[in-house]
Scaffold this motif. Sequence first.
Motif, short mmCIF file in Angstrom:
data_model
loop_
_atom_site.label_atom_id
_atom_site.label_comp_id
_atom_site.label_asym_id
_atom_site.label_seq_id
_atom_site.Cartn_x
_atom_site.Cartn_y
_atom_site.Cartn_z
N VAL A 122 0.82 -1.20 0.00
CA VAL A 122 0.00 0.00 0.00
C VAL A 122 0.86 1.26 0.00
O VAL A 122 0.85 2.05 -0.95
N VAL A 126 1.91 3.69 -3.49
CA VAL A 126 1.19 4.96 -3.54
C VAL A 126 2.15 6.14 -3.43
O VAL A 126 2.01 7.15 -4.13
N TYR A 135 6.39 -3.91 -7.01
CA TYR A 135 5.02 -3.97 -6.49
C TYR A 135 4.30 -5.21 -7.01
O TYR A 135 3.68 -5.96 -6.25
N ALA A 202 -5.38 1.05 -3.68
CA ALA A 202 -4.29 0.13 -3.36
C ALA A 202 -4.75 -0.93 -2.36
O ALA A 202 -4.38 -2.11 -2.46
#
Length: 276
Positions: A122, A126, A135, A202
């Motif tokens: 997360v 972001v 990711y 996310a």
Amino acid sequence: MSVDFLEALELDAPPQDRPKLKRKVYERELGRLQEELVRLQRWIKHRGLKVVVIFEGRDAAGKGGVIKRITERLNPRVVRVVALGTPSDREKTQWWFQRYVAELPAAGEMVLFDRSWYNRGVVEPVMGFCTQDEYREFLRSCPEFERMLIRSGIILIKYWFSVSDAEQERRFQSRINDPVKRWKLSPVDVEGRSRWVEFSKAKDILFAHTDIKQAPWYVVNADIKKRARLNCIAHLLQQIPYGDVPWDDIELPERQSGVGYVRPPITDQTFVDEKF
């Protein structure tokens, strides 16, 4: 869990429709739950269990408050908190899960992760702290990593603390104006506040990949702190079947005789000023 406790919380009612939880009820039920946590701690130690509890969620969602209430009456040698900071330059070159593996419990231990390897699920994407390839690899490998932990005998429990936009704003404002809370508001928290929707997206992607049967996410409604604390602890106690471990009988021995011992003068010692 007692019927009285469940009735006190009125778990069937929507959060916004429940009456305010009275302090006496909160303190009584928290005390009762903390007694059960002591029993759970003794069971974990007695049976050699390995327990990992993950606390994730938005900034100011109340994760730290719940962790404090869980550990308040427990032995830090059995139940310990892991809250890792920013990885070092060396750690940034390691396998993503590597520094978390070093913190996993041995037999007879429970580890509470105040944020965990889910930073890469997360916060990092972001805020732009990792690449898209990193990711995507995390989303692919995390479920397998957790299944591996479970196969090794670790009990893995994951909590996501959910807080509304309005309540998070209220808590942020409180932190800004309170000198003993100001440290809780990091630059990342402030920057993340402007990316509320990105964090929401996310989180949705994260759940789609990591809410697995072997280690599901349990969402805690955290808009009301006291209720969130009691609900989370009550749920945690239900996840691990435990029983009583009898205490050994203790008989205090007679105090050693002071014959032949001469205490040094009090004036030879430096005492703390008694201002209170």
